[in-house]
Design a protein around this motif. Structure first.
Motif, PDB file in Angstrom:
ATOM      1  N   VAL A  52      -9.188   7.718  -4.223  1.00  0.00           N
ATOM      2  CA  VAL A  52      -8.551   9.021  -3.981  1.00  0.00           C
ATOM      3  C   VAL A  52      -8.287   9.723  -5.313  1.00  0.00           C
ATOM      4  CG1 VAL A  52      -6.457  10.178  -3.140  1.00  0.00           C
ATOM      5  CG2 VAL A  52      -7.537   8.390  -1.757  1.00  0.00           C
ATOM      6  N   GLU A  53      -7.791   9.000  -6.296  1.00  0.00           N
ATOM      7  CA  GLU A  53      -7.503   9.605  -7.597  1.00  0.00           C
ATOM      8  C   GLU A  53      -8.783  10.088  -8.282  1.00  0.00           C
ATOM      9  OE1 GLU A  53      -5.104   6.635  -9.505  1.00  0.00           O
ATOM     10  OE2 GLU A  53      -3.325   7.256  -8.408  1.00  0.00           O
ATOM     11  N   ALA A  54      -9.864   9.333  -8.149  1.00  0.00           N
ATOM     12  CA  ALA A  54     -11.149   9.773  -8.718  1.00  0.00           C
ATOM     13  C   ALA A  54     -11.613  11.047  -8.021  1.00  0.00           C
ATOM     14  CB  ALA A  54     -12.194   8.675  -8.580  1.00  0.00           C
ATOM     15  N   LEU A  55     -11.487  11.085  -6.706  1.00  0.00           N
ATOM     16  CA  LEU A  55     -11.879  12.287  -5.965  1.00  0.00           C
ATOM     17  C   LEU A  55     -10.992  13.471  -6.332  1.00  0.00           C
ATOM     18  CD1 LEU A  55     -12.623  10.776  -2.429  1.00  0.00           C
ATOM     19  CD2 LEU A  55     -14.273  11.470  -4.193  1.00  0.00           C
ATOM     20  N   GLY A 108       0.827  -1.201   0.000  1.00  0.00           N
ATOM     21  CA  GLY A 108       0.000   0.000   0.000  1.00  0.00           C
ATOM     22  C   GLY A 108       0.857   1.244   0.000  1.00  0.00           C
ATOM     23  N   LEU A 109       0.282   2.317  -0.481  1.00  0.00           N
ATOM     24  CA  LEU A 109       0.989   3.597  -0.545  1.00  0.00           C
ATOM     25  C   LEU A 109       0.941   4.288   0.811  1.00  0.00           C
ATOM     26  CD1 LEU A 109      -0.524   4.934  -3.895  1.00  0.00           C
ATOM     27  CD2 LEU A 109       1.734   3.923  -3.578  1.00  0.00           C
ATOM     28  N   THR A 110       2.025   4.928   1.174  1.00  0.00           N
ATOM     29  CA  THR A 110       2.024   5.737   2.392  1.00  0.00           C
ATOM     30  C   THR A 110       1.203   6.993   2.137  1.00  0.00           C
ATOM     31  OG1 THR A 110       3.959   7.030   1.769  1.00  0.00           O
ATOM     32  CG2 THR A 110       4.352   4.941   2.979  1.00  0.00           C
ATOM     33  N   MET A 167       0.620   8.912  -1.375  1.00  0.00           N
ATOM     34  CA  MET A 167      -0.738   9.171  -1.855  1.00  0.00           C
ATOM     35  C   MET A 167      -0.940  10.665  -2.086  1.00  0.00           C
ATOM     36  SD  MET A 167      -3.469   7.289  -2.580  1.00  0.00           S
ATOM     37  CE  MET A 167      -3.492   8.216  -4.089  1.00  0.00           C
ATOM     38  N   ALA A 168      -0.379  11.481  -1.208  1.00  0.00           N
ATOM     39  CA  ALA A 168      -0.482  12.934  -1.370  1.00  0.00           C
ATOM     40  C   ALA A 168       0.208  13.382  -2.656  1.00  0.00           C
ATOM     41  CB  ALA A 168       0.121  13.643  -0.157  1.00  0.00           C
ATOM     42  N   ARG A 169       1.415  12.890  -2.877  1.00  0.00           N
ATOM     43  CA  ARG A 169       2.142  13.253  -4.111  1.00  0.00           C
ATOM     44  C   ARG A 169       1.374  12.803  -5.338  1.00  0.00           C
ATOM     45  NH1 ARG A 169       6.759  11.892  -1.256  1.00  0.00           N
ATOM     46  NH2 ARG A 169       6.729   9.790  -2.082  1.00  0.00           N
ATOM     47  N   ARG A 170       0.862  11.606  -5.289  1.00  0.00           N
ATOM     48  CA  ARG A 170       0.171  11.026  -6.439  1.00  0.00           C
ATOM     49  C   ARG A 170      -1.154  11.730  -6.749  1.00  0.00           C
ATOM     50  NH1 ARG A 170      -0.638   4.544  -7.001  1.00  0.00           N
ATOM     51  NH2 ARG A 170      -2.011   4.582  -8.791  1.00  0.00           N
ATOM     52  N   SER A 171      -1.875  12.118  -5.712  1.00  0.00           N
ATOM     53  CA  SER A 171      -3.210  12.686  -5.906  1.00  0.00           C
ATOM     54  C   SER A 171      -3.229  14.201  -6.009  1.00  0.00           C
ATOM     55  CB  SER A 171      -4.121  12.272  -4.746  1.00  0.00           C
ATOM     56  OG  SER A 171      -3.697  12.886  -3.533  1.00  0.00           O
TER      57      SER A 171
END
Length: 150
Positions: A58-61, A10-12, A16-20
């Protein structure tokens, strides 16, 4: 192969913040208010780990938020999504309404852009000492400003 191991674990929250594009506090808030569901935790550290399904959510949001959708709109989307095809018409209406709002926002931004370009043209004309170009720029800026009031 560390990337695939990380993905499986899983992503930390930082990843997740960087990615989204969301901040870490935003991710925590979205979890707290139920937009993300329960985010898994690393057993040894207790840190959040975003599994592939949660990362996709998260990416959809993030896409919805970047299009100007409010938290209540995102919540509505998720509620309708959970209902499946029976909510297709309501999903269509939600997205159509958001598209209209975004189109209006873009139109306002285009006016602001025209204003800024007109002002740049005006000052450029003054720098060059071109009175005719300055007059045209003033007329252009005035036209744009009149549209702000419409």
């Amino acid at each position: 192969m560390a990337g695939s191991t990380d993905r499986a674990a899983g992503l930390t929250i930082q990843e997740m913040a960087r990615r989204s594009g969301f901040t870490e506090p935003t991710l925590r808030y979205y979890e707290k208010i139920g937009l993300l569901g329960r985010v898994a935790r690393d057993e040894s550290s207790g840190h959040r780990r975003y599994d592939p399904a949660t990362a996709d959510r998260v990416e959809a949001l993030a896409c919805l938020r970047s299009a100007g959708m409010t938290v209540s709109g995102m919540r509505r989307y998720l509620d309708l999504l959970a209902r499946g095809d029976s909510a297709a018409a309501e999903q269509r209406d939600l997205f159509a309404a958001q598209a209209e709002k975004l189109a209006a926002d873009i139109e306002r931004l285009q006016l602001r852009l025209a204003y800024l370009r007109g002002k740049a043209d005006l000052w450029d004309a003054r720098v060059r000492g071109d009175a005719a170009a300055e007059k045209r720029a003033i007329e252009d800026v005035t036209r744009v400003m009149d549209q702000f009031n419409d």
